[in-house]
Design an enzyme around this catalytic site. Structure first.
Site, short mmCIF file in Angstrom:
data_model
loop_
_atom_site.label_atom_id
_atom_site.label_comp_id
_atom_site.label_asym_id
_atom_site.label_seq_id
_atom_site.Cartn_x
_atom_site.Cartn_y
_atom_site.Cartn_z
N ILE A 87 0.83 -1.21 0.00
CA ILE A 87 0.00 0.00 0.00
C ILE A 87 0.86 1.25 0.00
O ILE A 87 0.63 2.20 -0.73
CB ILE A 87 -0.94 0.00 1.22
CG1 ILE A 87 -1.93 -1.18 1.11
CG2 ILE A 87 -1.71 1.32 1.31
CD1 ILE A 87 -2.84 -1.32 2.32
N MET A 92 10.23 4.28 8.52
CA MET A 92 10.21 3.33 9.63
C MET A 92 9.56 2.01 9.24
O MET A 92 10.02 0.94 9.66
CB MET A 92 9.47 3.92 10.83
CG MET A 92 9.43 3.00 12.04
SD MET A 92 8.73 3.77 13.52
CE MET A 92 7.00 3.89 13.06
N ALA A 93 8.49 2.05 8.43
CA ALA A 93 7.72 0.83 8.17
C ALA A 93 7.09 0.86 6.79
O ALA A 93 7.06 1.90 6.11
CB ALA A 93 6.64 0.66 9.23
N VAL A 95 3.49 -0.55 4.71
CA VAL A 95 2.12 -1.01 4.93
C VAL A 95 1.69 -1.87 3.74
O VAL A 95 1.85 -1.48 2.58
CB VAL A 95 1.15 0.17 5.10
CG1 VAL A 95 -0.27 -0.34 5.34
CG2 VAL A 95 1.59 1.05 6.27
N ASP A 205 1.88 14.49 14.63
CA ASP A 205 2.23 14.31 13.21
C ASP A 205 0.97 14.42 12.35
O ASP A 205 0.78 13.65 11.40
CB ASP A 205 2.90 12.95 13.00
CG ASP A 205 3.62 12.87 11.64
OD1 ASP A 205 3.94 13.94 11.08
OD2 ASP A 205 3.84 11.75 11.15
#
Length: 277
Positions: A87, A92-93, A95, A205
């Site tokens: 996605i 950091m990551a 999805v 954020d």
């Protein structure tokens, strides 16, 4: 003589003529055979050290390659979730859209810590921190956490998969929205902020990329607030290093930049910029 080793040698020769008369005194000569460079002790020592260094380097590269292979194999399945497609990704990551193998009808958004952060304690704490904070929140305009876990240093968070697009994309595709639509969206954002501030949580954020908008529950624009990776609570330590300002500069309140102060007013400031956009 073939393949003489380096060193001192003395050769002595005795001979006889055709009549069998021997010259027993014979003749001799001595010589010293110098070693080639690669036969010297210092060269062999350097070669051994170089071999050890190269072996360590190759071993590290091999380990990194094997970790990468294992990681990419895991990317097809993490825990009991099967990866379907990507996605989006960040520092950091990443999805993914994933299927729950325990309930194949359930499709989730699976947030997975990036490989380069597997051994970064700060990033792992921030990732775990995000899931812990989001789990505390039960609100119609905040994304729901379904499950979180770890498998072979791979941390993941399973969340509800939200249809629709981000507010950033909506603004980019449509331009400025009608006043009525804008107020409808922002009232939902403010409602979510009121809920998290009521639990002494600061988002820190807030930006259009972290707001999902979809048609749902009879509303043209149903809002869900995402990404609590930088959120803080009084009970939890600050996860940013001293002197480092985290967040998107365009939406940061002045006090966050000047002295690092965070308060509910900072989230409201960011919401005001989003409202203007």
């Amino acid at each position: 003589y073939n393949d003489l080793q380096p060193g001192h040698y003395r050769l002595r020769v005795i001979a006889a003529n055709a009549d069998g008369v021997w010259n027993t005194a014979g003749a001799s000569f001595a010589f010293f055979l110098r070693p080639f460079v690669y036969q010297t002790w210092w060269f062999m020592l350097l070669a051994a050290l170089a071999f050890m260094a190269v072996s360590v380097l190759l071993w590290q590269l091999l380990r990194k390659y094997l970790r990468a292979v294992r990681f990419w194999k895991k990317k097809t399945q993490i825990g009991h979730f099967k990866i379907l497609e990507t996605i989006g990704s960040g520092g950091m990551a990443t999805v993914y859209k994933a299927q729950d193998l325990l309930d194949r009808k359930r499709i989730v958004a699976l947030k997975v810590l990036n490989e380069e952060n597997f051994h970064d304690e700060v990033q792992k704490r921030r990732f775990k921190h995000e899931s812990l904070i989001t789990e505390q929140l039960d609100h119609p305009h905040i994304v729901r956490i379904l499950e979180r876990g770890e498998m072979d240093h791979c941390w993941y968070i399973a969340m509800e998969l939200l249809p629709g697009v981000s507010l950033a994309r909506l603004i980019r595709e449509r331009g400025r929205l009608e006043v009525g639509d804008t107020l409808d969206i922002m009232l939902q954002v403010v409602d979510a902020l009121r809920a998290i501030h009521g639990q002494d949580i600061l988002h820190r954020d807030l930006k259009p990329e972290n707001i999902m908008v979809s048609e749902r529950e009879g509303r043209r624009f149903h809002v869900k607030l995402l990404d609590f990776g930088l959120a803080i609570t009084p009970a939890q330590s600050r996860l940013t290093m001293s002197g480092v300002v985290m967040g998107t500069i365009r939406y940061l309140p002045p006090e966050r930049i000047s002295d690092g102060t965070s308060s509910p007013a900072g989230d409201i400031y960011a919401a005001g910029i989003i409202l203007y956009e």
